[in-house]
Design an enzyme around this catalytic site. Structure first.
Site, PDB file in Angstrom:
ATOM      1  N   LYS A  55       0.862  -1.143   0.053  1.00  0.00           N
ATOM      2  CA  LYS A  55      -0.110  -0.010   0.093  1.00  0.00           C
ATOM      3  C   LYS A  55       0.838   1.273  -0.003  1.00  0.00           C
ATOM      4  O   LYS A  55       0.422   2.271  -0.823  1.00  0.00           O
ATOM      5  CB  LYS A  55      -1.121   0.045   1.148  1.00  0.00           C
ATOM      6  CG  LYS A  55      -1.993  -1.003   1.088  1.00  0.00           C
ATOM      7  CD  LYS A  55      -2.703  -1.328   2.361  1.00  0.00           C
ATOM      8  CE  LYS A  55      -3.836  -2.189   2.182  1.00  0.00           C
ATOM      9  NZ  LYS A  55      -4.416  -2.846   3.407  1.00  0.00           N
ATOM     10  N   GLN A  99      -4.790  -1.471   9.684  1.00  0.00           N
ATOM     11  CA  GLN A  99      -4.802  -2.803   9.213  1.00  0.00           C
ATOM     12  C   GLN A  99      -5.140  -4.101   9.968  1.00  0.00           C
ATOM     13  O   GLN A  99      -4.902  -4.075  11.141  1.00  0.00           O
ATOM     14  CB  GLN A  99      -3.172  -3.147   8.655  1.00  0.00           C
ATOM     15  CG  GLN A  99      -2.977  -4.385   8.134  1.00  0.00           C
ATOM     16  CD  GLN A  99      -3.540  -4.437   6.814  1.00  0.00           C
ATOM     17  OE1 GLN A  99      -3.460  -3.397   5.960  1.00  0.00           O
ATOM     18  NE2 GLN A  99      -4.282  -5.410   6.105  1.00  0.00           N
ATOM     19  N   ASP A 122     -11.082   2.953   4.225  1.00  0.00           N
ATOM     20  CA  ASP A 122     -11.503   1.565   3.992  1.00  0.00           C
ATOM     21  C   ASP A 122     -12.873   1.713   3.916  1.00  0.00           C
ATOM     22  O   ASP A 122     -13.525   0.497   3.406  1.00  0.00           O
ATOM     23  CB  ASP A 122     -11.023   0.837   5.202  1.00  0.00           C
ATOM     24  CG  ASP A 122      -9.989  -0.202   4.968  1.00  0.00           C
ATOM     25  OD1 ASP A 122      -9.572  -0.342   3.469  1.00  0.00           O
ATOM     26  OD2 ASP A 122      -9.235  -0.771   5.808  1.00  0.00           O
TER      27      ASP A 122
END
Ligand code: NDP
Length: 288
Positions: A55, A99, A122
């Site tokens: 990422k 995460q 997200d």
């Protein structure tokens, strides 16, 4: 029958990133703004470390300001919430994510609830989940967004098709089903309690497998010509990565299919960057 068309997520993601890089350059030139993305990694989970590195690399490539904060596996709930709060208040960060999975002493729901919905790259915050479910905007989670791009790449008009999503997680299965519904598919969501999954999958023109069970979906379950999107990432005994679909069987029956790796994974990262770019433009009142 010829083998299915391979839906190359790596190539599609590269073209999405190229478009994004041009948009970022434009934003910098015209408005002096650099989109900032941050990732919080708690602990040493090897798969998470790989995802976070990918990422960060992709973010830097498209011209974002990437930030990564690492906390030890022993971090307390309060320490994780403090790191989230820091990102919420940092003006150079326009979108961030925590995460998952988190160590057991940290409640992931409390952490997701603490993310500012306006910086929720997200799209996991309940405000964004609700807006997406209602078709009222909101941040669409990156993996479902990537799945839809791959499906539309295979076939532009999917209205009226039978779609089966296997898996009902809040992050993948449910939002993907909602997006397919929005595209006027007839949607079935299957899960661990579904009876005769093979028969359910056999009627699908579009199959999205998001289960986490190596090669569970067999080629004999696939309707000839179907679009098959394999979200699963499973590491098997020899260290190889495989999806939730038995690729070698399904490729002989499907019309189009994503490989693992190189299918949904790269699209997830590209869509995450796209989400952050949109959040950045919104935060600065720049119209897209
Ligand atoms: P979850 O574990 O949260 O959800 C799995 C779902 O699969 C559940 O709804 C579960 O049903 C269902 N399920 C489990 N066993 C069966 C079965 N035998 N038959 C039918 N359904 C079953 O996983 P996620 O949604 O987070 O992820 C799914 C997979 O996708 C994983 O392999 C993950 O690593 C991968 N993934 C890949 C991403 C990418 O970028 N490529 C991003 C995110 C995830 P129930 O609800 O009844 O328990």
């Amino acid at each position: 029958m010829a083998d299915a068309r391979i839906l190359d997520g790596k190539a599609l993601a590269a073209s999405l990133r190229a478009t994004l890089a041009a948009q970022v350059a434009d934003l910098k030139a015209k408005h002096g703004i650099t989109p900032g993305i941050a990732v919080l990694l708690v602990g040493e989970d090897p798969a998470s470390q790989v995802y976070v590195r990918s990422k960060g690399k992709a973010a830097a490539e498209v011209g974002f300001y990437p930030r990564e904060v690492k906390l030890p596996a022993s971090a307390s709930q309060a320490e994780v919430l403090a790191a989230v709060d820091e990102f919420n208040n940092e003006s150079a960060i326009h979108g961030f994510l925590v995460q998952l999975p988190l160590p057991t002493q940290v409640d992931p729901q409390r952490v997701i609830d603490a993310v500012d919905p306006a910086k929720d790259a997200d799209g996991f915050h309940v405000v964004n989940t609700g807006l997406v479910a209602m078709g009222r905007g909101g941040v669409v989670p990156a993996t479902p967004l990537g799945c839809m791009a791959l499906i539309k790449h295979a076939r532009a008009d999917i209205a009226g098709l039978e779609a089966v999503v296997i898996g009902r997680s809040n992050t993948v299965g449910k939002p993907t089903a909602q997006l397919l519904l929005r595209e006027n598919c007839t949607v079935t969501v299957a899960h661990s309690r579904s009876k005769d999954l093979a028969a359910i999958v056999r009627r699908a023109d579009i199959v999205v497998a998001a289960v986490g069970k190596a090669e569970m979906v067999r080629g004999s379950w696939i309707k000839p010509g179907a679009i098959v999107i394999d979200v699963g990432i499973n590491r098997v005994a020899d260290g190889k990565l495989v999806g939730d679909v038995a690729f070698d069987e399904a490729v002989k029956v499907a019309g189009a299919i994503t490989p693992v790796p190189g299918g949904v994974g790269p699209m997830t990262i590209a869509c995450l960057l796209q989400n952050t770019f949109v959040l950045c433009c919104k935060a600065h009142g720049v119209s897209l």
